[in-house]
Write a protein that holds these residues in place. Structure first.
Motif, PDB file in Angstrom:
ATOM      1  N   ILE A 326       0.849  -1.203   0.000  1.00  6.02           N
ATOM      2  CA  ILE A 326       0.000   0.000   0.000  1.00  6.02           C
ATOM      3  C   ILE A 326       0.881   1.249   0.000  1.00  6.02           C
ATOM      4  O   ILE A 326       0.636   2.211  -0.749  1.00  6.02           O
ATOM      5  N   ILE A 327       1.937   1.235   0.822  1.00  7.57           N
ATOM      6  CA  ILE A 327       2.860   2.370   0.867  1.00  7.57           C
ATOM      7  C   ILE A 327       3.571   2.529  -0.476  1.00  7.57           C
ATOM      8  O   ILE A 327       3.704   3.644  -1.006  1.00  7.57           O
ATOM      9  N   ILE A 328       4.022   1.398  -1.050  1.00  7.86           N
ATOM     10  CA  ILE A 328       4.716   1.430  -2.347  1.00  7.86           C
ATOM     11  C   ILE A 328       3.801   1.993  -3.431  1.00  7.86           C
ATOM     12  O   ILE A 328       4.227   2.815  -4.257  1.00  7.86           O
ATOM     13  N   ALA A 329       2.544   1.570  -3.429  1.00 12.90           N
ATOM     14  CA  ALA A 329       1.587   2.059  -4.429  1.00 12.90           C
ATOM     15  C   ALA A 329       1.425   3.577  -4.327  1.00 12.90           C
ATOM     16  O   ALA A 329       1.392   4.283  -5.345  1.00 12.90           O
ATOM     17  N   GLN A 330       1.327   4.081  -3.108  1.00 14.71           N
ATOM     18  CA  GLN A 330       1.163   5.517  -2.916  1.00 14.71           C
ATOM     19  C   GLN A 330       2.413   6.287  -3.349  1.00 14.71           C
ATOM     20  O   GLN A 330       2.311   7.357  -3.962  1.00 14.71           O
ATOM     21  N   LEU A 331       3.594   5.730  -3.064  1.00 17.02           N
ATOM     22  CA  LEU A 331       4.839   6.382  -3.468  1.00 17.02           C
ATOM     23  C   LEU A 331       5.015   6.347  -4.985  1.00 17.02           C
ATOM     24  O   LEU A 331       5.550   7.301  -5.577  1.00 17.02           O
ATOM     25  N   VAL A 341      13.336   2.451  -1.036  1.00 16.13           N
ATOM     26  CA  VAL A 341      13.521   2.007   0.346  1.00 16.13           C
ATOM     27  C   VAL A 341      12.471   0.970   0.719  1.00 16.13           C
ATOM     28  O   VAL A 341      12.778  -0.071   1.324  1.00 16.13           O
ATOM     29  N   PHE A 342      11.231   1.228   0.354  1.00 18.19           N
ATOM     30  CA  PHE A 342      10.144   0.323   0.738  1.00 18.19           C
ATOM     31  C   PHE A 342      10.134  -0.949  -0.118  1.00 18.19           C
ATOM     32  O   PHE A 342       9.693  -2.007   0.353  1.00 18.19           O
ATOM     33  N   LEU A 343      10.630  -0.862  -1.353  1.00 17.16           N
ATOM     34  CA  LEU A 343      10.782  -2.084  -2.154  1.00 17.16           C
ATOM     35  C   LEU A 343      11.836  -2.995  -1.532  1.00 17.16           C
ATOM     36  O   LEU A 343      11.674  -4.220  -1.496  1.00 17.16           O
ATOM     37  N   LEU A 344      12.921  -2.409  -1.023  1.00 11.89           N
ATOM     38  CA  LEU A 344      13.944  -3.217  -0.340  1.00 11.89           C
ATOM     39  C   LEU A 344      13.390  -3.822   0.944  1.00 11.89           C
ATOM     40  O   LEU A 344      13.712  -4.959   1.291  1.00 11.89           O
ATOM     41  N   ALA A 345      12.534  -3.063   1.642  1.00 17.77           N
ATOM     42  CA  ALA A 345      11.887  -3.603   2.846  1.00 17.77           C
ATOM     43  C   ALA A 345      11.000  -4.790   2.492  1.00 17.77           C
ATOM     44  O   ALA A 345      10.940  -5.789   3.227  1.00 17.77           O
ATOM     45  N   ALA A 346      10.310  -4.700   1.346  1.00 19.01           N
ATOM     46  CA  ALA A 346       9.457  -5.805   0.888  1.00 19.01           C
ATOM     47  C   ALA A 346      10.297  -7.030   0.537  1.00 19.01           C
ATOM     48  O   ALA A 346       9.929  -8.167   0.870  1.00 19.01           O
ATOM     49  N   ILE A 347      11.453  -6.809  -0.123  1.00 20.14           N
ATOM     50  CA  ILE A 347      12.361  -7.914  -0.449  1.00 20.14           C
ATOM     51  C   ILE A 347      12.840  -8.601   0.828  1.00 20.14           C
ATOM     52  O   ILE A 347      12.843  -9.833   0.938  1.00 20.14           O
ATOM     53  N   GLY A 348      13.264  -7.804   1.818  1.00 16.92           N
ATOM     54  CA  GLY A 348      13.731  -8.368   3.080  1.00 16.92           C
ATOM     55  C   GLY A 348      12.642  -9.147   3.795  1.00 16.92           C
ATOM     56  O   GLY A 348      12.894 -10.229   4.345  1.00 16.92           O
ATOM     57  N   ASP A 403       0.787   1.590  -9.823  1.00 17.03           N
ATOM     58  CA  ASP A 403       0.385   1.754  -8.419  1.00 17.03           C
ATOM     59  C   ASP A 403      -0.794   0.857  -8.073  1.00 17.03           C
ATOM     60  O   ASP A 403      -0.784   0.169  -7.042  1.00 17.03           O
ATOM     61  N   TYR A 404      -1.803   0.784  -8.946  1.00 20.31           N
ATOM     62  CA  TYR A 404      -2.958  -0.074  -8.669  1.00 20.31           C
ATOM     63  C   TYR A 404      -2.609  -1.558  -8.753  1.00 20.31           C
ATOM     64  O   TYR A 404      -3.260  -2.392  -8.109  1.00 20.31           O
ATOM     65  N   THR A 405      -1.582  -1.890  -9.524  1.00 25.23           N
ATOM     66  CA  THR A 405      -1.123  -3.279  -9.568  1.00 25.23           C
ATOM     67  C   THR A 405      -0.609  -3.708  -8.190  1.00 25.23           C
ATOM     68  O   THR A 405      -0.873  -4.824  -7.733  1.00 25.23           O
ATOM     69  N   PHE A 406       0.095  -2.809  -7.504  1.00 25.20           N
ATOM     70  CA  PHE A 406       0.578  -3.138  -6.162  1.00 25.20           C
ATOM     71  C   PHE A 406      -0.554  -3.162  -5.135  1.00 25.20           C
ATOM     72  O   PHE A 406      -0.494  -3.909  -4.160  1.00 25.20           O
TER      73      PHE A 406
END
Length: 442
Positions: A326-331, A341-348, A403-406
């Motif tokens: 949700i955060i990634i979509a908004q960004l 940063v949040f994509l790396l958090a998702a990977i981790g 964004d809507y895909t995420f």
């Protein structure tokens, strides 16, 4: 206390796990090559998705082929065949003059990936003493992640090598393939397969190299008792009332591991970062960060899975990804550079939970007498889901926006969280026999 020749055991485990490294190579190389392939072949979103996903179609064929080859001819010939496929397909992709030959070559590479995804961990499990099996099998997952990181580093180093940089990216896969071929030629055959094939003396010799004479004799006696009671199982057996609930859980977990959406970050970082205006150099640099984070958290997962348990990690992964997406979509909508940063958090998050733990659960939850058939079905479903995910991402990104895909992937993660909470039970600290009563009704 039994003493094992750990240097020999580690050697044969790491050599067989080179299949995992090449799995990681073929999985990751497309992320660095895609910007160049778009220019080379004029890919639209459909061809882009198909070029990426064709690896999974080949992997389905590889999964179906691997079991038959390994049962009829042995684990070592199966690994050798996979190694040769890796090498030939790498060179074929590198020298492809047109799109159709490239996609065909990537499909063939997928056959090697599918074979390795079954045979490398199977071989390690069959040569490892019980008390080391978990750690030894985890080497395969580690080499997959190392393959992804090393490939991303090489792709980044080749980024300014001209329009044919993608040919070097794919062609360099022939180097680890050759090492794998040479290594497999040195590997002993699986003692379990040798015993099944009536070659008891050879099985004893392999086991003696691992743990000495007493270990080899006792292991063969145990294997004989197991083989005596085992019979070929029809795939129809997985639909029995007492078995299918566990099989259904395994299939849903395998599909969810892909539909959670994280592999679009591995395979399409250039698309994602291009959408916020990142240069080609920055796009390829992000793949290096992705590989590094993936490696670190995979190592952490190896320590946590037996301490925290499978279910808590799976619930954490599904819930955290739902929020992060949700955060990634908004960004993405705001075209903010913070999205990295949040994509790396998702990977981790994925690397410490859904990525490795799904494979652990698939290896544990099926009843002994259908484990082979049920595991094959689950892995086939996983690769089919991977194809659907990677094929549809470029199309969805164009139709409804990235964004809507995420947001869509976030919704899938919520559903996955609900399923895990309702149907997945803890397996930590239980024997495989004990788990039969946990996942199968009586």
């Amino acid at each position: 206390m039994q003493q094992f020749k750990t240097s020999y055991l580690l050697s044969i485990s790491f050599i067989s796990a080179l299949g995992g490294y090449l799995f990681g190579f073929d999985f990751a190389v497309i992320s660095g090559a895609l910007p160049f392939l778009r220019d080379q072949f004029g890919l639209n979103e459909y061809w882009e998705g198909f070029a990426t996903g064709s690896l999974a179609l080949g992997a389905i064929v590889g999964c179906l082929t691997a079991g038959r080859v390994a049962d009829k001819y042995g684990r070592r010939p199966g690994l050798f065949f996979a190694a040769v496929i890796f090498g030939i397909s790498s060179l074929a992709m590198a020298f492809s003059p047109g799109l159709y030959l490239f996609i065909t070559s990537r499909f063939v590479a997928g056959i090697g990936v599918g074979m390795a995804s079954l045979l490398s961990p199977m071989y390690i499990a069959e040569v490892s003493p019980a008390q080391y099996r978990g750690r030894m099998v985890s080497i395969n997952q580690l080499t997959i992640v190392l393959g992804i990181l090393m490939t991303n580093l090489i792709n980044y180093s080749l980024r300014n090598s001209g329009p044919d940089a993608w040919r070097w990216m794919f062609g360099l896969g022939a180097v680890p393939s050759l090492l794998f071929v040479l290594g497999v030629a040195w590997l002993p055959e699986s003692p379990r397969w040798l015993l099944k094939a009536g070659k008891e003396n050879k099985a004893l010799a392999v086991l003696e190299k691992i743990g000495g004479k007493d270990f080899s004799i006792s292991s063969v006696d145990t294997m004989k008792a197991t083989l005596k009671g085992s019979q070929g199982v029809s795939y129809r057996a997985i639909f029995e009332k007492t078995v299918f609930p566990a099989v259904l859980v395994g299939i849903v977990l395998a599909v969810f591991q892909q539909f959670c959406g994280i592999n679009v970050v591995f395979n399409y970082p250039s698309n994602i970062f291009a959408s916020i205006g990142a240069s080609k150099d920055d796009q390829l640099l992000q793949t290096v960060f992705i590989g590094g984070v993936n490696l670190f958290f995979t190592l952490l997962a190896m320590f946590l899975v037996d301490k925290m348990g499978r279910r808590p990690l799976m619930l954490f992964g599904a819930g955290a990804l739902a929020i992060l997406y949700i955060i990634i979509a908004q960004l993405l909508s705001a075209q903010s550079a913070l999205v990295g940063v949040f994509l790396l958090a998702a990977i981790g998050t994925y690397a410490i939970s859904l990525g490795p733990v799904t494979w652990v659960l698939i290896s544990e939850i099926f009843p002994n007498h259908v484990r082979g058939a049920a595991s094959s079905i689950a892995v086939l479903c996983l690769w089919a889901a991977y194809f659907i995910l990677t094929f549809t991402f470029p199309v969805l990104a164009k139709w409804i926006g990235m964004d809507y895909t995420f947001y869509l992937y976030s919704g899938i993660c919520v559903l996955g969280f609900i399923f895990i909470r309702a149907r997945v039970k803890e397996t930590k600290g239980k024997t495989l026999e004990e788990l039969e009563s946990v996942f199968t009704p009586h």
